[in-house]
Scaffold this motif. Structure first.
Motif, mmCIF file in Angstrom:
data_model
loop_
_atom_site.group_PDB
_atom_site.id
_atom_site.type_symbol
_atom_site.label_atom_id
_atom_site.label_comp_id
_atom_site.label_asym_id
_atom_site.label_seq_id
_atom_site.Cartn_x
_atom_site.Cartn_y
_atom_site.Cartn_z
ATOM 1 N N ILE A 1 -9.345 -1.739 -19.707
ATOM 2 C CA ILE A 1 -10.322 -1.184 -18.779
ATOM 3 C C ILE A 1 -11.186 -0.133 -19.475
ATOM 4 O O ILE A 1 -10.665 0.797 -20.090
ATOM 5 N N LYS A 2 -12.475 -0.291 -19.349
ATOM 6 C CA LYS A 2 -13.414 0.680 -19.897
ATOM 7 C C LYS A 2 -13.782 1.729 -18.849
ATOM 8 O O LYS A 2 -13.906 2.919 -19.158
ATOM 9 N N ARG A 3 -13.976 1.287 -17.608
ATOM 10 C CA ARG A 3 -14.357 2.211 -16.538
ATOM 11 C C ARG A 3 -13.763 1.720 -15.218
ATOM 12 O O ARG A 3 -13.870 0.548 -14.882
ATOM 13 N N TRP A 4 -13.120 2.609 -14.491
ATOM 14 C CA TRP A 4 -12.501 2.274 -13.208
ATOM 15 C C TRP A 4 -13.466 2.605 -12.071
ATOM 16 O O TRP A 4 -14.019 3.694 -12.008
ATOM 17 N N HIS A 5 -13.674 1.645 -11.158
ATOM 18 C CA HIS A 5 -14.617 1.856 -10.061
ATOM 19 C C HIS A 5 -13.943 2.061 -8.714
ATOM 20 O O HIS A 5 -14.619 2.383 -7.734
ATOM 21 N N GLY A 6 -12.625 1.863 -8.641
ATOM 22 C CA GLY A 6 -11.912 2.129 -7.393
ATOM 23 C C GLY A 6 -11.425 0.875 -6.697
ATOM 24 O O GLY A 6 -11.448 -0.232 -7.245
ATOM 25 N N VAL A 7 -10.952 1.070 -5.456
ATOM 26 C CA VAL A 7 -10.423 -0.033 -4.657
ATOM 27 C C VAL A 7 -11.083 -0.038 -3.288
ATOM 28 O O VAL A 7 -11.515 0.993 -2.778
ATOM 29 N N ASP A 8 -11.156 -1.221 -2.716
ATOM 30 C CA ASP A 8 -11.685 -1.399 -1.366
ATOM 31 C C ASP A 8 -10.607 -2.078 -0.541
ATOM 32 O O ASP A 8 -10.272 -3.240 -0.787
ATOM 33 N N VAL A 9 -10.035 -1.366 0.433
ATOM 34 C CA VAL A 9 -8.964 -1.907 1.264
ATOM 35 C C VAL A 9 -9.573 -2.665 2.439
ATOM 36 O O VAL A 9 -10.325 -2.090 3.230
ATOM 37 N N GLN A 10 -9.240 -3.962 2.534
ATOM 38 C CA GLN A 10 -9.767 -4.774 3.629
ATOM 39 C C GLN A 10 -8.829 -4.814 4.841
ATOM 40 O O GLN A 10 -9.282 -4.925 5.974
ATOM 41 N N ALA A 11 -7.539 -4.734 4.599
ATOM 42 C CA ALA A 11 -6.575 -4.804 5.707
ATOM 43 C C ALA A 11 -5.284 -4.113 5.292
ATOM 44 O O ALA A 11 -4.913 -4.098 4.106
ATOM 45 N N LEU A 12 -4.597 -3.546 6.277
ATOM 46 C CA LEU A 12 -3.338 -2.843 6.019
ATOM 47 C C LEU A 12 -2.462 -2.921 7.272
ATOM 48 O O LEU A 12 -2.945 -2.707 8.392
ATOM 49 N N LEU B 1 0.195 0.386 -18.359
ATOM 50 C CA LEU B 1 -0.544 0.997 -19.470
ATOM 51 C C LEU B 1 -1.213 -0.060 -20.335
ATOM 52 O O LEU B 1 -2.333 0.148 -20.826
ATOM 53 N N LYS B 2 -0.560 -1.203 -20.520
ATOM 54 C CA LYS B 2 -1.170 -2.297 -21.273
ATOM 55 C C LYS B 2 -2.389 -2.827 -20.541
ATOM 56 O O LYS B 2 -3.413 -3.146 -21.152
ATOM 57 N N PRO C 1 9.471 -11.508 -12.309
ATOM 58 C CA PRO C 1 9.356 -10.099 -11.913
ATOM 59 C C PRO C 1 9.594 -9.149 -13.080
ATOM 60 O O PRO C 1 10.350 -9.468 -14.007
ATOM 61 N N THR C 2 8.940 -8.002 -13.035
ATOM 62 C CA THR C 2 9.194 -6.924 -13.982
ATOM 63 C C THR C 2 10.064 -5.903 -13.264
ATOM 64 O O THR C 2 9.671 -5.365 -12.227
ATOM 65 N N VAL C 3 11.247 -5.642 -13.808
ATOM 66 C CA VAL C 3 12.229 -4.801 -13.124
ATOM 67 C C VAL C 3 12.361 -3.458 -13.832
ATOM 68 O O VAL C 3 12.453 -3.396 -15.060
ATOM 69 N N GLY C 4 12.371 -2.396 -13.043
ATOM 70 C CA GLY C 4 12.532 -1.059 -13.591
ATOM 71 C C GLY C 4 11.216 -0.299 -13.611
ATOM 72 O O GLY C 4 10.166 -0.861 -13.937
ATOM 73 N N LEU C 5 11.277 0.988 -13.253
ATOM 74 C CA LEU C 5 10.062 1.795 -13.185
ATOM 75 C C LEU C 5 9.389 1.916 -14.542
ATOM 76 O O LEU C 5 8.168 1.740 -14.660
ATOM 77 N N GLN C 6 10.148 2.205 -15.583
ATOM 78 C CA GLN C 6 9.557 2.400 -16.900
ATOM 79 C C GLN C 6 8.898 1.122 -17.416
ATOM 80 O O GLN C 6 7.812 1.166 -18.000
ATOM 81 N N ALA C 7 9.548 -0.018 -17.173
ATOM 82 C CA ALA C 7 8.979 -1.290 -17.615
ATOM 83 C C ALA C 7 7.655 -1.565 -16.913
ATOM 84 O O ALA C 7 6.703 -2.072 -17.520
ATOM 85 N N ASN C 8 7.573 -1.207 -15.641
ATOM 86 C CA ASN C 8 6.329 -1.422 -14.896
ATOM 87 C C ASN C 8 5.233 -0.437 -15.309
ATOM 88 O O ASN C 8 4.050 -0.768 -15.296
ATOM 89 N N ILE C 9 5.635 0.767 -15.676
ATOM 90 C CA ILE C 9 4.648 1.727 -16.188
ATOM 91 C C ILE C 9 4.073 1.221 -17.507
ATOM 92 O O ILE C 9 2.860 1.285 -17.737
ATOM 93 N N GLU C 10 4.924 0.711 -18.383
ATOM 94 C CA GLU C 10 4.458 0.172 -19.663
ATOM 95 C C GLU C 10 3.528 -1.020 -19.442
ATOM 96 O O GLU C 10 2.508 -1.167 -20.138
ATOM 97 N N ARG C 11 3.856 -1.864 -18.465
ATOM 98 C CA ARG C 11 2.998 -3.003 -18.139
ATOM 99 C C ARG C 11 1.635 -2.515 -17.649
ATOM 100 O O ARG C 11 0.596 -3.064 -18.035
#
Length: 255
Positions: A61-72, A55-56, A43-53
């Motif tokens: 990623i060159k272009r983001w196309h979005g997300v498709d939610v199948q179930a919630l 960003l890496k 696990p990656t613990v801590g908000l800042q550590a997860n933000i850095e992860r």
């Protein structure tokens, strides 16, 4: 925190994710001491550590196309989401990553989140020709018809010289782990379970598969070489089938 409020906040979080504003979503809806874990990774613990992860990850990623939610579903402070992320990576490949996320919400924030990858598909940039996958024992003589020759065993074949192997690439990263290989032992009775476990390993290293295929992008045929004696009970036949998810082509065993 009631289920209705979690649903409301989760809807806003998913809207940010849809627009590619993932860091903004982390900053607004994740606790300072959040713990996030992908598959079997630590696990990656801590908000800042997860933000850095994150960003890496976004650097790939060159272009983001979005997300498709199948179930919630939301219940008892937990949220369960099945969705697919779509983006074009830095190598101009379109990637679809299916995941299931399990979140624990406390006081309006995500305190823990666990990701389970369900599938990963990488579409290589379109070319003028298709690639044909062929499975072949490495001990058979090399042929001009083999195209790009990849050894897909983790161990070097016994008694085989590098000259005779005539490899273009040794794809150790595509082979089963040592632990799984030893457990399997090419036992036909374990093939079904091995198939499931090996595919799970491949799903966790889907980027490596795309990079291996990219090495052979100018070839019309990729020959996957293996050392096992049984042509019907080996990992190469499973790998060949799985690779087609990344580069849909025809595939067969070389006689």
């Amino acid at each position: 925190m009631d289920n209705a409020q979690i649903r409301k906040d989760l809807g806003e979080l998913l809207a940010l994710l849809q627009r590619g504003e993932i860091v903004e979503g982390l900053q607004k809806f994740y606790a300072d001491d959040v713990s996030m874990r992908e598959n079997r990774k630590p696990p990656t613990v801590g908000l800042q550590a997860n933000i850095e992860r994150e960003l890496k990850f976004q650097q790939r990623i060159k272009r983001w196309h979005g997300v498709d939610v199948q179930a919630l579903a939301v219940d008892g402070g937990y949220a369960f989401i099945e969705y697919t992320m779509c983006f074009t990576d830095a190598k101009n490949r379109r990637v679809s990553m299916g995941q299931v996320s399990v979140q624990r919400w406390v006081n309006g924030k995500v305190l823990t989140e666990r990701f389970f990858m369900t599938r990963a598909v990488i579409e290589m940039p379109r070319k003028k020709h298709s690639i044909e996958f062929v499975i072949k024992r490495v001990y058979e003589d090399a042929s001009d018809q083999d195209g790009f020759r990849i050894l897909v065993d983790r161990l070097w074949p016994r008694g085989m010289t590098r000259e005779r192997a005539a490899l273009d690439y040794w794809g150790k990263e595509l082979a089963p782990t040592h632990e799984l290989r030893k457990w399997f032992g090419h036992d036909p009775q374990r093939l079904k379970i091995f198939d499931e476990r090996y595919r799970a390993e491949l799903n966790n290293s889907h980027q490596a598969a795309g990079e291996v295929i990219a090495r052979a992008e100018d070839s019309s045929r990729i020959t996957l070489l293996y050392a096992a004696k049984d042509p019907t009970c080996n990992h190469a036949m499973i790998l060949c089938d799985w690779l087609q998810k990344f580069y849909p082509t025809k595939a067969h065993h070389e006689d």
